[in-house]
Design an enzyme around this catalytic site. Sequence first.
Site, PDB file in Angstrom:
ATOM      1  N   SER A 117      27.601   4.923 -44.611  1.00  0.00           N
ATOM      2  CA  SER A 117      28.555   6.054 -45.141  1.00  0.00           C
ATOM      3  C   SER A 117      30.034   5.809 -45.120  1.00  0.00           C
ATOM      4  CB  SER A 117      28.394   7.206 -44.327  1.00  0.00           C
ATOM      5  OG  SER A 117      28.431   6.819 -43.042  1.00  0.00           O
TER       6      SER A 117
ATOM      7  N   ILE B 154      28.430 -12.658 -49.143  1.00  0.00           N
ATOM      8  CA  ILE B 154      28.130 -12.563 -47.781  1.00  0.00           C
ATOM      9  C   ILE B 154      26.789 -13.357 -47.435  1.00  0.00           C
ATOM     10  CG2 ILE B 154      27.823 -11.128 -45.766  1.00  0.00           C
ATOM     11  CD1 ILE B 154      30.440 -10.888 -47.526  1.00  0.00           C
TER      12      ILE B 154
ATOM     13  N   GLU C  90      31.170  12.876 -40.823  1.00  0.00           N
ATOM     14  CA  GLU C  90      30.895  12.322 -42.175  1.00  0.00           C
ATOM     15  C   GLU C  90      31.877  12.804 -43.191  1.00  0.00           C
ATOM     16  OE1 GLU C  90      29.685  10.048 -44.238  1.00  0.00           O
ATOM     17  OE2 GLU C  90      28.053  10.393 -43.054  1.00  0.00           O
TER      18      GLU C  90
ATOM     19  N   ASP D 217      34.507  10.084 -44.944  1.00  0.00           N
ATOM     20  CA  ASP D 217      34.626  10.005 -46.377  1.00  0.00           C
ATOM     21  C   ASP D 217      36.070  10.287 -47.111  1.00  0.00           C
ATOM     22  OD1 ASP D 217      32.125   9.350 -46.128  1.00  0.00           O
ATOM     23  OD2 ASP D 217      31.221  11.152 -46.857  1.00  0.00           O
TER      24      ASP D 217
ATOM     25  N   ASP E 227      21.610 -10.462 -52.561  1.00  0.00           N
ATOM     26  CA  ASP E 227      20.403 -10.386 -51.578  1.00  0.00           C
ATOM     27  C   ASP E 227      20.289  -8.903 -51.165  1.00  0.00           C
ATOM     28  OD1 ASP E 227      22.222  -9.658 -49.154  1.00  0.00           O
ATOM     29  OD2 ASP E 227      22.921 -11.509 -49.820  1.00  0.00           O
TER      30      ASP E 227
END
Length: 611
Positions: free
Chosen positions: A518, A564, A301, A305, A584
């Site tokens: 993420s 999208i 992670e 990032d 949405d």
Amino acid sequence: MRSFSLWVPIAFAAVVFAVPAKDCAHKVKERVPPPRGWTKSAPAPADHIIELRIALPQPKFSELEQHLYEVSDPFGTRYGQHLSKEEVESLIAPEPESIHLVNEWLASHGLIEENLSRSPAKDWVIVKVPVSLAEEMLKTEYHVWTHDASGDAVVRTTAYSIPEHLDDHVELIQPTTSFSRFRNLKTSFRINDAQEKSALIPADAPPISVPSASGGHVDASCNQTITITCLLELYNAVGFKASAHNGNQIGITGYLEQFANKHDLQLFYADQRPDALNSSFKTILINGGENNQTLSEAGAEANLDTQFAYGLTFPTPGTFFSTGGRPPFKPDTLTPSDTNEPYSEWLDFVLAQKTLPQTISTSYADDEQTVPVSFAKRVCNGFAQLGARGVSLMFSSGDGGVGDGEEDPALQQCFTNDGRNVTRFVLSVPRVPFVTAVGGTIHIPETAVFFSGGGFSDVFPRPAYQELAVSKFLDTLAPGTYKGLFNPNGRAIPDVAAQADLFRIFLSGRPVSIGGTSAAAPTFSGIVSLLNSARLSKGLPPLGFLNPLIYTIHALEASAFNDITVGNNPGCGTPGFNATKGWDPVTGVGTPNFGKLKDIVTLDLLHIPGL
């Protein structure tokens, strides 16, 4: 600095007898039903140390909120006039009476000033105490609660009380009734053979036509592997050079012993951003956070990032906040402290700083219903303070579609946690009005990725800035769609989206492919940081709290976001919501068109024709 001395009974007894407040009548402050999916086991050990966080009311918070919206309204005369640290603190400070009465109560239990620490505005009081004293203070009993699915455990209670005369002077105390399982949001992690994979798409494959992209096309390989170049092409940012000297900064938060490895970063730069080779980032340690640079300890992670956020924004200075306090802990290895609210620890630190990164990305969350409403709102207030100071906060929207974030649909707990056990869509948090939630897309042309978290909060009402966009979406739903499964009046997420799968990073010296919202959060944050760089270079203030601007631009200049319209986010045994024209609850208003957004945000927003 926080300080705490273990108990000296004789000295404390003298204080206790001198201050009789401890013996006054108590009133239940908070009570929750036994949480679903948790089992109460043994009483918590009497000498187990917990860190009590006592929140004092913020009587002027509504004024701070008004300031926040005024400086974030692109049509307002105060747009961009962010508040200083001191101005924010003056607006969240508790009344002197609250401070005095809480001090009296703490002193009656032997807790004097040297045992306490306080937030800069004095709206939080923090003290480390053994369970035995916490039980005495709060007229409760703590137990070890074990999470059935994972075996993780927390020391918690389902109710606590405070003296009656403090009811208006204490907003909440934690850890008490919070049963959250704070986790990073990463839906997929695969180690791939880079050479074998690269053969899947021929090197001479024609580029993919995307009218909104830089040059109108994106390299065909981006449908197989997402790189920095793919994102710059897709989001129309090719050719923009961020400044290293205009004061712009970008921050990444890290929790749960996720270490951002600098050797891996250099491999990533050599692979995707060679002009950034030998550059690095600053690491700040918070609450016992660590910076383990052992290659085998690199965090997927943290590497994801930092590599993509810093790769997109080079040479913008980057900061990685490594925050300790891993929740939950294992019951057979009771630790000397039980700090299970790392958001609060991080907020304590950053709110005390004079200077902050203008853009900060977070890819961690809890399930909304596991966090007491009082605590969720208080953390939300902390994010509002950062927004008022000119910080843009991005959070990934979750990886469970409309479910609770578990990757395996069979493990999703789509039930209320309030004792009723009613079937319900479950959001990840923080899904507060004052942060920007980032959903996920995949492939080119972009479609919604199936795991993109989205839906409607059961805690926070829908803010005015998204009323028009969300109402239009709700009007498209057939009558009765998912009736009772979501709150149509709640704060809706996500706000925006970005690519969220097939990201090529380096981990422990190897190239791997990784995905999840993420990945979307640092990607969108990178685009925001580039926008901030463009503004600061023109002498304009940073964007700060983004959402009023995002929804205004979406309403008046929709081409600034790539809408999208294909895909959905299944969960809880349903297909979830559909991506559709306009906003949405899968991809928000869409993915960013940096070129269009830069043209808008670097001009006088009040005088753009049509905007």
